[in-house]
Design a protein around this motif. Structure first.
Motif, PDB file in Angstrom:
ATOM      1  N   HIS A  41       0.838  -1.203   0.000  1.00 24.40           N
ATOM      2  CA  HIS A  41       0.000   0.000   0.000  1.00 24.40           C
ATOM      3  C   HIS A  41       0.874   1.256   0.000  1.00 24.40           C
ATOM      4  CE1 HIS A  41      -3.327   2.616   1.540  1.00 24.40           C
ATOM      5  NE2 HIS A  41      -2.362   3.147   2.275  1.00 24.40           N
TER       6      HIS A  41
ATOM      7  N   LEU B  96       2.852   1.783  -3.410  1.00 23.27           N
ATOM      8  CA  LEU B  96       2.016   2.367  -4.460  1.00 23.27           C
ATOM      9  C   LEU B  96       1.723   3.837  -4.153  1.00 23.27           C
ATOM     10  CD1 LEU B  96       0.238   2.166  -6.975  1.00 23.27           C
ATOM     11  CD2 LEU B  96      -1.602   1.288  -5.518  1.00 23.27           C
ATOM     12  N   GLN B  97       1.364   4.129  -2.922  1.00 25.03           N
ATOM     13  CA  GLN B  97       0.965   5.482  -2.547  1.00 25.03           C
ATOM     14  C   GLN B  97       2.096   6.501  -2.726  1.00 25.03           C
ATOM     15  OE1 GLN B  97      -2.030   6.228   0.698  1.00 25.03           O
ATOM     16  NE2 GLN B  97      -0.179   6.669   1.820  1.00 25.03           N
TER      17      GLN B  97
ATOM     18  N   ASP C 120      -0.154  -1.921 -10.755  1.00 24.49           N
ATOM     19  CA  ASP C 120      -0.819  -2.896  -9.895  1.00 24.49           C
ATOM     20  C   ASP C 120       0.176  -3.784  -9.156  1.00 24.49           C
ATOM     21  OD1 ASP C 120      -3.484  -4.321  -9.182  1.00 24.49           O
ATOM     22  OD2 ASP C 120      -2.217  -5.938  -9.946  1.00 24.49           O
TER      23      ASP C 120
ATOM     24  N   ALA D 224       1.606  -2.822  -5.522  1.00 33.98           N
ATOM     25  CA  ALA D 224       0.840  -3.128  -4.320  1.00 33.98           C
ATOM     26  C   ALA D 224       0.916  -4.607  -3.943  1.00 33.98           C
ATOM     27  CB  ALA D 224      -0.618  -2.724  -4.510  1.00 33.98           C
TER      28      ALA D 224
ATOM     29  N   THR E 296      -6.720  -3.434  -7.394  1.00 32.73           N
ATOM     30  CA  THR E 296      -6.075  -2.635  -6.348  1.00 32.73           C
ATOM     31  C   THR E 296      -6.727  -1.268  -6.202  1.00 32.73           C
ATOM     32  OG1 THR E 296      -3.979  -3.781  -6.675  1.00 32.73           O
ATOM     33  CG2 THR E 296      -3.882  -1.611  -5.643  1.00 32.73           C
ATOM     34  N   GLY E 297      -7.271  -0.723  -7.286  1.00 33.34           N
ATOM     35  CA  GLY E 297      -7.823   0.620  -7.197  1.00 33.34           C
ATOM     36  C   GLY E 297      -8.941   0.865  -8.190  1.00 33.34           C
TER      37      GLY E 297
ATOM     38  N   ILE F 233      -6.677   0.680 -11.160  1.00 30.69           N
ATOM     39  CA  ILE F 233      -5.377   0.026 -10.966  1.00 30.69           C
ATOM     40  C   ILE F 233      -5.703  -1.438 -10.749  1.00 30.69           C
ATOM     41  CG2 ILE F 233      -3.304  -0.150  -9.544  1.00 30.69           C
ATOM     42  CD1 ILE F 233      -3.676   2.774  -8.793  1.00 30.69           C
TER      43      ILE F 233
ATOM     44  N   SER G 282      -8.688   4.711  -5.656  1.00 23.97           N
ATOM     45  CA  SER G 282      -8.427   4.024  -4.384  1.00 23.97           C
ATOM     46  C   SER G 282      -7.132   3.216  -4.458  1.00 23.97           C
ATOM     47  CB  SER G 282      -9.597   3.109  -4.017  1.00 23.97           C
ATOM     48  OG  SER G 282      -9.683   2.002  -4.901  1.00 23.97           O
ATOM     49  N   ASN G 283      -6.609   2.920  -3.281  1.00 24.17           N
ATOM     50  CA  ASN G 283      -5.405   2.103  -3.116  1.00 24.17           C
ATOM     51  C   ASN G 283      -5.737   1.093  -2.036  1.00 24.17           C
ATOM     52  OD1 ASN G 283      -2.912   1.000  -2.492  1.00 24.17           O
ATOM     53  ND2 ASN G 283      -2.007   2.914  -1.746  1.00 24.17           N
ATOM     54  N   GLU G 284      -6.098  -0.140  -2.413  1.00 28.24           N
ATOM     55  CA  GLU G 284      -6.651  -1.071  -1.438  1.00 28.24           C
ATOM     56  C   GLU G 284      -6.184  -2.520  -1.623  1.00 28.24           C
ATOM     57  OE1 GLU G 284     -10.970  -1.665  -1.996  1.00 28.24           O
ATOM     58  OE2 GLU G 284     -10.855  -0.084  -3.511  1.00 28.24           O
TER      59      GLU G 284
ATOM     60  N   GLU H 142      -7.178   0.607   2.803  1.00 23.74           N
ATOM     61  CA  GLU H 142      -7.615   1.430   1.665  1.00 23.74           C
ATOM     62  C   GLU H 142      -7.564   2.920   1.987  1.00 23.74           C
ATOM     63  OE1 GLU H 142     -11.516   1.997  -1.268  1.00 23.74           O
ATOM     64  OE2 GLU H 142     -11.713   0.949   0.654  1.00 23.74           O
TER      65      GLU H 142
END
Length: 657
Positions: free
Chosen positions: A494, A497-498, A512, A515, A530-531, A547, A563-565, A579
């Motif tokens: 997480h 990626l962020q 992708d 993450a 992922t997003g 993503i 989103s990033n999850e 997330e």
């Protein structure tokens, strides 16, 4: 699920109608004429025929077979909800054929020409194109018009009364939140229409209409939109909704901005499509993959009436080959303008405060002086037992209290999974029968989001309910140390990626793997994207931003909210998902590069981080994020002293060594 009829009764009725129309197979999807993710009861055909209440599924029915195709989010849920007579196809599992491959097998094995029926108003071109291609190549027939699902549930039958379409009041969405006026948006879209040579642009997607006209309503659960159609011409705007839903003040406001606006009854849309298609000289239409098959059929055959439905006279329906364009409004809407971005940051701080208030109620800071926890002094927690559904209602309650006048409800039903239910990525706890929460220990995952004047939120955190905030002591299944290790792997992906930077022109599929990389190092993975894109006080799931491992070929662009999850799910034991929402931004040091700005503000679980697995850079990322959370949430002014102290405690920096 509708109480009009049981799934078995509905299946029997559908098979009788298929026999009457001489259809060999019939396909039921999970959406409606507007491609809504959350379908009003008026159009919840899949739930009525199968019992399945998830947001995505396809049911294929013949006289002696019924099969439901669902992805990994709903494998367990579908098994629970559907009758035994329906075979569940777990999409993505080894040996399970996708729907298009199964349909190919059916046609290959058929001893006569086979016809597939469906309700053309409830399928977009993009959702059916593969099936159409297979049918055309193998000589199958496609009939999207002779049996519409509404025929199965007439307005008044012995099973009950068909629920009407929602028609909530429509309200204006002010430029102070939207950042752009209606007149400017209409002109911008018309200019882009001209580049395609189009005279008219039929718009069935409700969030696109809401964006274009700067209006909102409450017709769809969790999505602030109004059920309607719109046809935008170079000199005209026809909105099919009915004036009874719009106040005189709003009508005047709309016509002041768009003098040519005409408001018509909802039911006149398809009639007008036929009239426009018959114009001479022929009109040119901007048609997209998201248009339903009925719209495409009318406009691409020049407004003619449907083909005859006598089986002996049916023509082989080819995949539609007309000019299908990218959806102009979808592309414009996904790029948040500066006003929308600034409003989003404000409501994210409010949303973060609401979730802090909830967590400080559910998990008060332990009293280190006497070894007790304030949880034992909390009247709610002391005198009552809560289940998953009730915990979800408490999330809603706190969000409502904190949001104040800007709050507009939830962006989806809270996902609250305790212990083994946390392993279900889109689990929805029912009002009755959900797990009772044991505050003496256990693992919980909560995914929730809010709608606000100014933006839409979506956040997931998972945590232990141990009094000292330690990892839970499982009675069976994974040991605590295993869970902490996996939580850290998910967190590291997480964070990677962020905090990534990537060149202009990068696709979501290319990011992708960032993450997943740490999970993959341990041969672990998760089976969802992922997003996903997120709207601006619109739908919480908004294309085309993504993503994901899926090759969608969508570029990430500055202004997108995504989103990033990443996560991990061990069936029967626990689920982990972390997330945040992120804005795509141009990198300050080089305009040829992009980066992410995390806008969600709520701390991670310090006690679950295996610091020995983290690099100094990763610890620094956590500390910077927590410092930002603390500053922005405190600045919202929404917390009391106890809640502020809880947040300061949770945001204390990690030791970097």
């Amino acid at each position: 699920m509708s109480n009009h009829t049981t799934a078995e009764t509905a299946l029997a009725l559908l098979r009788q109608k298929m026999q009457d129309k001489q259809l060999d197979y019939y396909l039921v999807g999970s959406t409606d004429p507007h491609s809504n993710e959350y379908v009003p009861a008026h159009w919840q055909y899949l739930a009525e025929v199968s019992g399945f209440t998830g947001s995505l599924g396809y049911l294929l029915v013949s006289q002696n077979f019924a099969g439901l195709w669902v992805d990994s989010r709903y494998h367990i849920q579908a098994e629970r909800e559907c009758p035994d007579s329906i075979r569940i196809f777990h999409v993505g599992n080894p040996g399970v054929p996708p729907l298009h491959e199964y349909w190919q097998q059916c046609l290959t094995a058929a001893t006569k020409q086979t016809c597939l029926g469906f309700d053309g108003s409830c399928f977009s071109h993009s959702s059916l194109n593969r099936l159409l291609s297979i049918s055309a190549s193998l000589g199958g027939l496609i009939d999207g018009e002779s049996l519409c699902l509404g025929e199965l549930w007439l307005p008044e039958t012995e099973q009950g009364t068909r629920l009407a379409r929602p028609d909530s009041p429509v309200c204006s969405y002010k430029p102070e939140y939207a950042g752009q006026g209606r007149k400017e948006k209409v002109q911008q879209v018309r200019e882009l229409m001209a580049t395609t040579g189009s005279d008219y642009y039929p718009i069935p997607l409700l969030d696109n209409i809401a964006w274009l006209l700067n209006i909102r309503a409450d017709d769809i659960p969790y999505n602030p939109v109004a059920i309607s159609y719109l046809i935008l011409g170079q000199q005209s705007v026809c909105w099919y909704i009915g004036e009874h839903r719009i106040s005189g003040e709003l009508v005047a406001e709309l016509r002041s901005d768009i003098p040519e606006l005409e408001i018509k009854p909802y039911g006149e849309f398809y009639r007008d499509c036929r009239l426009l298609a018959r114009q001479q000289p022929p009109a040119r239409f901007l048609l997209t993959q998201r248009c339903n098959m009925m719209i495409l059929g009318i406009l691409l055959r020049g407004g003619g009436e449907p083909e005859t439905h006598k089986p002996s006279q049916r023509k082989l329906m080819q995949p539609l080959s007309g000019p299908l364009f990218r959806d102009i409004i979808t592309d414009l809407k996904t790029i948040k303008n500066p006003t929308e971005q600034e409003q989003l940051r404000k409501i994210m701080a409010i949303d973060g405060a609401a979730i802090v208030a909830f967590h400080s109620w559910l998990r008060p800071r332990p009293n280190r002086q006497n070894g007790t926890s304030p949880a034992r002094q909390n009247i709610d927690l002391q005198d009552r037992e809560f289940d998953e559904y009730q915990i979800g209602q408490k999330v809603i309650e706190f969000r409502c209290q904190i949001a104040g006048e800007r709050g507009r409800g939830e962006s989806f039903a809270p996902i609250v999974g305790f212990c083994d239910n946390s392993a279900l990525p889109h689990y929805s706890a029912a009002a009755e029968g959900s797990h009772t929460i044991r505050r003496s220990g256990g693992w919980m995952l909560i995914d929730s989001g809010g709608q606000y004047l100014g933006g839409t939120t979506d956040m997931t955190r998972c945590f232990s309910l141990e009094a000292d905030f330690a990892a839970p002591r499982f009675e069976s299944g994974a040991p605590s140390e295993d869970l902490r290790k996996i939580y850290t792997l998910v967190l590291r992906g997480h964070l990677l990626l962020q905090n990534s930077r990537f060149p202009q022109g990068t696709l979501g599929i290319q990011l992708d793997t960032l993450a997943r990389s740490f999970l993959w190092s341990e041969r672990l993975d998760y089976r969802h994207g992922t997003g996903h894109g997120v709207g601006s006080f619109l739908n919480v799931h908004e294309g085309p931003a993504s993503i994901s491992p899926s090759p969608l070929n969508e570029l990430l662009k500055a202004g997108m909210l995504i989103s990033n999850e990443p996560g991990y799910y061990r069936e029967g034991a626990f689920g982990i998902r972390i997330e945040n929402l992120m804005l795509v931004q141009v990198d300050e040091q080089d305009p040829n590069w992009l980066c992410f700005e995390p806008v969600t503000v709520f701390p991670y679980e310090r006690e679950l981080i295996c610091l020995e697995q983290m690099t100094p850079q990763e610890k620094l990322w956590v500390n910077r994020y927590h410092a930002n959370c603390l500053q922005r949430v405190l600045r919202s002014g929404k917390l009391n002293e106890e809640q502020e102290n809880w947040l300061r405690w949770r945001c204390a920096p990690l030791e970097i060594s």
